[in-house]
Design a protein around this motif. Structure first.
Motif, mmCIF file in Angstrom:
data_model
loop_
_atom_site.group_PDB
_atom_site.id
_atom_site.type_symbol
_atom_site.label_atom_id
_atom_site.label_comp_id
_atom_site.label_asym_id
_atom_site.label_seq_id
_atom_site.Cartn_x
_atom_site.Cartn_y
_atom_site.Cartn_z
ATOM 1 N N ILE A 138 0.875 -1.173 0.000
ATOM 2 C CA ILE A 138 0.000 0.000 0.000
ATOM 3 C C ILE A 138 0.909 1.218 0.000
ATOM 4 O O ILE A 138 1.716 1.401 0.913
ATOM 5 C CB ILE A 138 -0.948 0.017 1.218
ATOM 6 N N GLU A 139 0.819 1.994 -1.064
ATOM 7 C CA GLU A 139 1.638 3.198 -1.163
ATOM 8 C C GLU A 139 0.750 4.419 -0.974
ATOM 9 O O GLU A 139 -0.457 4.344 -1.147
ATOM 10 C CB GLU A 139 2.321 3.258 -2.539
ATOM 11 N N VAL A 140 1.381 5.529 -0.630
ATOM 12 C CA VAL A 140 0.619 6.762 -0.454
ATOM 13 C C VAL A 140 1.124 7.779 -1.468
ATOM 14 O O VAL A 140 2.308 8.109 -1.486
ATOM 15 C CB VAL A 140 0.763 7.300 0.985
ATOM 16 N N ASN A 141 0.242 8.236 -2.339
ATOM 17 C CA ASN A 141 0.600 9.224 -3.355
ATOM 18 C C ASN A 141 0.228 10.624 -2.883
ATOM 19 O O ASN A 141 -0.705 10.791 -2.105
ATOM 20 C CB ASN A 141 -0.138 8.947 -4.665
ATOM 21 N N VAL A 142 0.957 11.612 -3.403
ATOM 22 C CA VAL A 142 0.668 13.001 -3.052
ATOM 23 C C VAL A 142 0.098 13.701 -4.270
ATOM 24 O O VAL A 142 0.736 13.757 -5.313
ATOM 25 C CB VAL A 142 1.946 13.744 -2.615
ATOM 26 N N GLY A 143 -1.110 14.218 -4.145
ATOM 27 C CA GLY A 143 -1.737 14.925 -5.256
ATOM 28 C C GLY A 143 -1.196 16.333 -5.375
ATOM 29 O O GLY A 143 -0.435 16.789 -4.524
ATOM 30 N N LYS A 144 -1.603 17.037 -6.423
ATOM 31 C CA LYS A 144 -1.029 18.364 -6.641
ATOM 32 C C LYS A 144 -1.551 19.397 -5.652
ATOM 33 O O LYS A 144 -1.017 20.489 -5.558
ATOM 34 C CB LYS A 144 -1.243 18.818 -8.083
ATOM 35 N N THR A 145 -2.598 19.051 -4.902
ATOM 36 C CA THR A 145 -3.034 19.952 -3.837
ATOM 37 C C THR A 145 -2.586 19.427 -2.475
ATOM 38 O O THR A 145 -3.039 19.906 -1.445
ATOM 39 C CB THR A 145 -4.562 20.126 -3.831
ATOM 40 N N GLY A 146 -1.708 18.416 -2.496
ATOM 41 C CA GLY A 146 -1.150 17.929 -1.239
ATOM 42 C C GLY A 146 -1.935 16.808 -0.588
ATOM 43 O O GLY A 146 -1.553 16.331 0.474
ATOM 44 N N ALA A 147 -3.051 16.404 -1.207
ATOM 45 C CA ALA A 147 -3.846 15.327 -0.619
ATOM 46 C C ALA A 147 -3.083 14.007 -0.714
ATOM 47 O O ALA A 147 -2.526 13.681 -1.758
ATOM 48 C CB ALA A 147 -5.186 15.216 -1.332
ATOM 49 N N LEU A 148 -3.046 13.279 0.390
ATOM 50 C CA LEU A 148 -2.369 11.986 0.410
ATOM 51 C C LEU A 148 -3.390 10.894 0.107
ATOM 52 O O LEU A 148 -4.381 10.759 0.807
ATOM 53 C CB LEU A 148 -1.726 11.740 1.780
ATOM 54 N N THR A 149 -3.133 10.144 -0.951
ATOM 55 C CA THR A 149 -4.070 9.113 -1.390
ATOM 56 C C THR A 149 -3.427 7.739 -1.296
ATOM 57 O O THR A 149 -2.423 7.493 -1.958
ATOM 58 C CB THR A 149 -4.488 9.355 -2.853
ATOM 59 N N PRO A 150 -4.000 6.843 -0.483
ATOM 60 C CA PRO A 150 -3.445 5.491 -0.427
ATOM 61 C C PRO A 150 -3.807 4.701 -1.683
ATOM 62 O O PRO A 150 -4.926 4.806 -2.180
ATOM 63 C CB PRO A 150 -4.113 4.884 0.814
ATOM 64 N N VAL A 151 -2.837 3.966 -2.188
ATOM 65 C CA VAL A 151 -3.047 3.171 -3.399
ATOM 66 C C VAL A 151 -2.572 1.751 -3.135
ATOM 67 O O VAL A 151 -1.467 1.553 -2.632
ATOM 68 C CB VAL A 151 -2.252 3.762 -4.584
ATOM 69 N N ALA A 152 -3.423 0.774 -3.460
ATOM 70 C CA ALA A 152 -3.023 -0.620 -3.300
ATOM 71 C C ALA A 152 -2.281 -1.073 -4.552
ATOM 72 O O ALA A 152 -2.767 -0.892 -5.664
ATOM 73 C CB ALA A 152 -4.249 -1.492 -3.061
ATOM 74 N N LYS A 153 -1.079 -1.611 -4.349
ATOM 75 C CA LYS A 153 -0.322 -2.212 -5.450
ATOM 76 C C LYS A 153 -0.716 -3.682 -5.503
ATOM 77 O O LYS A 153 -0.551 -4.402 -4.517
ATOM 78 C CB LYS A 153 1.186 -2.085 -5.189
ATOM 79 N N LEU A 154 -1.256 -4.104 -6.657
ATOM 80 C CA LEU A 154 -1.825 -5.447 -6.753
ATOM 81 C C LEU A 154 -0.943 -6.381 -7.569
ATOM 82 O O LEU A 154 -0.216 -5.929 -8.458
ATOM 83 C CB LEU A 154 -3.195 -5.368 -7.435
ATOM 84 N N ALA A 155 -1.046 -7.663 -7.286
ATOM 85 C CA ALA A 155 -0.504 -8.643 -8.219
ATOM 86 C C ALA A 155 -1.325 -8.464 -9.492
ATOM 87 O O ALA A 155 -2.554 -8.512 -9.438
ATOM 88 C CB ALA A 155 -0.667 -10.047 -7.654
ATOM 89 N N PRO A 156 -0.678 -8.188 -10.642
ATOM 90 C CA PRO A 156 -1.426 -7.829 -11.855
ATOM 91 C C PRO A 156 -2.498 -8.863 -12.201
ATOM 92 O O PRO A 156 -2.256 -10.063 -12.116
ATOM 93 C CB PRO A 156 -0.335 -7.784 -12.930
ATOM 94 N N VAL A 157 -3.676 -8.358 -12.570
ATOM 95 C CA VAL A 157 -4.783 -9.260 -12.880
ATOM 96 C C VAL A 157 -5.571 -8.678 -14.053
ATOM 97 O O VAL A 157 -5.764 -7.468 -14.140
ATOM 98 C CB VAL A 157 -5.678 -9.457 -11.629
ATOM 99 N N ALA A 158 -5.987 -9.559 -14.979
ATOM 100 C CA ALA A 158 -6.746 -9.100 -16.139
ATOM 101 C C ALA A 158 -8.200 -8.905 -15.745
ATOM 102 O O ALA A 158 -8.793 -9.748 -15.075
ATOM 103 C CB ALA A 158 -6.647 -10.119 -17.269
ATOM 104 N N LEU A 159 -8.741 -7.761 -16.160
ATOM 105 C CA LEU A 159 -10.113 -7.458 -15.784
ATOM 106 C C LEU A 159 -10.756 -6.633 -16.890
ATOM 107 O O LEU A 159 -10.295 -5.536 -17.197
ATOM 108 C CB LEU A 159 -10.103 -6.685 -14.457
ATOM 109 N N ALA A 160 -11.823 -7.182 -17.473
ATOM 110 C CA ALA A 160 -12.561 -6.489 -18.533
ATOM 111 C C ALA A 160 -11.614 -5.924 -19.588
ATOM 112 O O ALA A 160 -11.735 -4.786 -20.016
ATOM 113 C CB ALA A 160 -13.437 -5.389 -17.943
ATOM 114 N N GLY A 161 -10.642 -6.732 -19.963
ATOM 115 C CA GLY A 161 -9.812 -6.361 -21.098
ATOM 116 C C GLY A 161 -8.557 -5.574 -20.782
ATOM 117 O O GLY A 161 -7.798 -5.265 -21.687
ATOM 118 N N VAL A 162 -8.335 -5.203 -19.522
ATOM 119 C CA VAL A 162 -7.082 -4.519 -19.189
ATOM 120 C C VAL A 162 -6.440 -5.194 -17.979
ATOM 121 O O VAL A 162 -7.114 -5.878 -17.211
ATOM 122 C CB VAL A 162 -7.284 -3.015 -18.876
#
Ligand SMILES: [Zn+2]
Length: 481
Positions: A138-162
């Motif tokens: 789980i990483e935390v990204n910083v948006g351009k207004t400073g908002a910290l957004t948690p992002v889950a890094k997943l084992a890659p999985v195919a879903l609806a074509g991507v």
């Protein structure tokens, strides 16, 4: 969701939950609807085909699917399936596929069924939109207004074509509500234009030692103080020099209602940041005409105009500066209140959270935000630099109607003051009714001596004019903190 109640993981759960209610009145309040596709038993009514059965249902007032279609060949059937899948997101309801049936009921009867399913009907499944995968980090990204957004890094999985390898967890509350942990297996979904999201954690597959995710209290991009104001969903990085938010912060800093720096457009800012010429607000005031003239699409004349505009912005005063700094929850109005109440940046920065909260029109939430802002070391350094570079850190109107302890007094300032620029000191003296002149005479009341003073300090002693060091000057102006 609008009613503030927990949402269902999918329509099937929602429908099952509704009909399973013990109280039929509760079921009735759930807005369920259905299309009918089949007549199971109709004594006295004989239909030659499935299509006629659907038409009879429709004629009798039942809801039937208006997208049902009859195909004369397998190619037509395939084309219909493809069209329905393409239309999937415009249906207004979730659909996972199409059922293809043999129309003639006599043929249906002759085909019969296996122990599991009829031989005259088959499901054409749309591409899967849900999948399970493992959260690797789980990483935390910083948006351009400073908002910290948690992002889950997943084992890659195919879903609806991507292939999906990241999914946003939005914010701390969302992350806590779903309780996503590193190592968890999660059910993810992707539908149409909707970005992929975590539906739920598969708790049965959680590793026994997986700890709850601890939200960082420092910005992952710059190490600045992170703060989540009460009532807001996001943690934010308070560092005004945070590289992730620098462009956006500079844009606001120079905007018309903030420091009002004309010619500081988007294209110029982009280049200044990308070339490393500006890493914080103070760097703006260090820019030179030759540096700017090297930027693309900026002629010598424009460079001069920009330097002039930046220079001019030094006199905007504390209220505009506070707005320009982009402190969370401090807009124009609050900035003005703070500037009026504290008069100088030094006093504001030194104020306790309680003192801030006692200011008229400023509640504890804003007070906490302001305090956090000044607690950030990087911010304090930049503000010191701004003062040294000559940006006015005081508010003239703060004392416009206040006492005038320096009325009629003439002061000379020499050397560098640690806490405020020469310009700011002059404005302060003037706000208190005094006057600042450049040379020492017998009519001079005080000479204020900072670091590395010139000959004026000598003049003062020779003429017997009282000499004040910086602390004494602050005492005189009533600004001692
Ligand atoms: Zn940051």
């Amino acid at each position: 969701e609008e009613a503030g109640e927990p949402t269902f993981a999918n329509p099937r759960n929602a429908a099952a939950g509704a009909v399973r209610q013990k109280d039929p009145a509760v079921s009735a309040r759930r807005p369920l609807d259905a299309f009918l596709y089949h007549v199971s038993w109709s004594p006295g009514l004989v239909f030659p085909g499935h299509w006629q059965a659907l038409e009879a249902l429709r004629a009798a007032g039942f809801r039937t699917n208006p997208r049902s279609a009859r195909g004369a060949s397998i190619d037509e059937v395939i084309a219909t399936c493809a069209a329905l899948e393409a239309e999937r997101d415009g249906l207004g309801y979730d659909a996972d596929g199409v059922v293809v049936k043999v129309d003639a009921l006599e043929l249906q009867r002759r085909l019969g069924s296996t122990t599991h399913h009829p031989r005259w009907a088959i499901a054409f499944k749309f591409a899967a939109r849900q999948a399970t995968t493992v959260v690797q980090a789980i990483e935390v990204n910083v948006g351009k207004t400073g908002a910290l957004t948690p992002v889950a890094k997943l084992a890659p999985v195919a879903l609806a074509g991507v292939v999906i390898s990241n999914v946003s967890l939005h914010n701390e509350d969302e992350l806590r509500r779903k309780d996503v942990r590193v190592g968890d297996t999660v059910l993810i979904e992707r539908a149409g234009d909707v970005i992929p999201y975590v539906v739920q954690v598969v708790l049965a597959k959680r590793p026994p030692e997986a700890p709850p995710f601890a939200f960082p209290e420092r910005c992952p991009a710059c190490g600045g103080v992170a703060f989540r104001p009460e009532g807001e969903a996001y943690w934010r990085c308070m560092n005004t020099a945070c590289p992730a938010q620098l462009k956006e912060r500079l844009r606001h800093f120079g905007s018309r209602r903030a420091m009002d720096i004309e010619h500081l457009g988007e294209a110029v800012l982009e280049q200044l940041v990308d070339r490393g010429l500006v890493k914080d607000f103070a760097d703006l005031y260090r820019l030179t005409v030759p540096q700017l003239a090297e930027l693309e699409r900026l002629a010598e004349k424009s460079a001069q105009n920009l330097v002039g505009a930046i220079e001019g912005s030094k006199r905007r005063g504390l209220a505009r500066l506070l707005n320009a700094l982009g402190i969370r929850m401090v807009g124009e109005r609050v900035a003005r209140l703070l500037a009026m109440r504290f008069g100088s940046l030094d006093r504001l920065a030194a104020a306790s959270e309680d003192a801030l909260a006692e200011t008229h029109g400023i509640g504890p939430t804003i007070a906490a935000s302001v305090r956090k802002f000044f607690d950030d070391e990087s911010n304090r350094r930049i503000l010191d630099d701004l003062g040294r570079l000559g940006v006015n850190l005081t508010e003239r109107t703060a004392t416009a109607d206040g006492p005038k302890p320096l009325a009629g007094k003439t002061l000379v300032i020499t050397g560098t003051l640690a806490s405020l620029s020469r310009e700011a000191a002059r404005e302060l003296v003037e706000a208190l009714g005094g006057r600042v002149t450049s040379s020492v005479t017998r009519k001079t009341d005080y000479v204020v001596v900072g670091e590395a003073p010139g000959g004026k300090a000598e003049d003062a002693r020779r003429l017997g004019v009282p000499v004040l060091d910086e602390a004494a000057f602050h005492e005189l102006t009533g600004r001692a903190s």
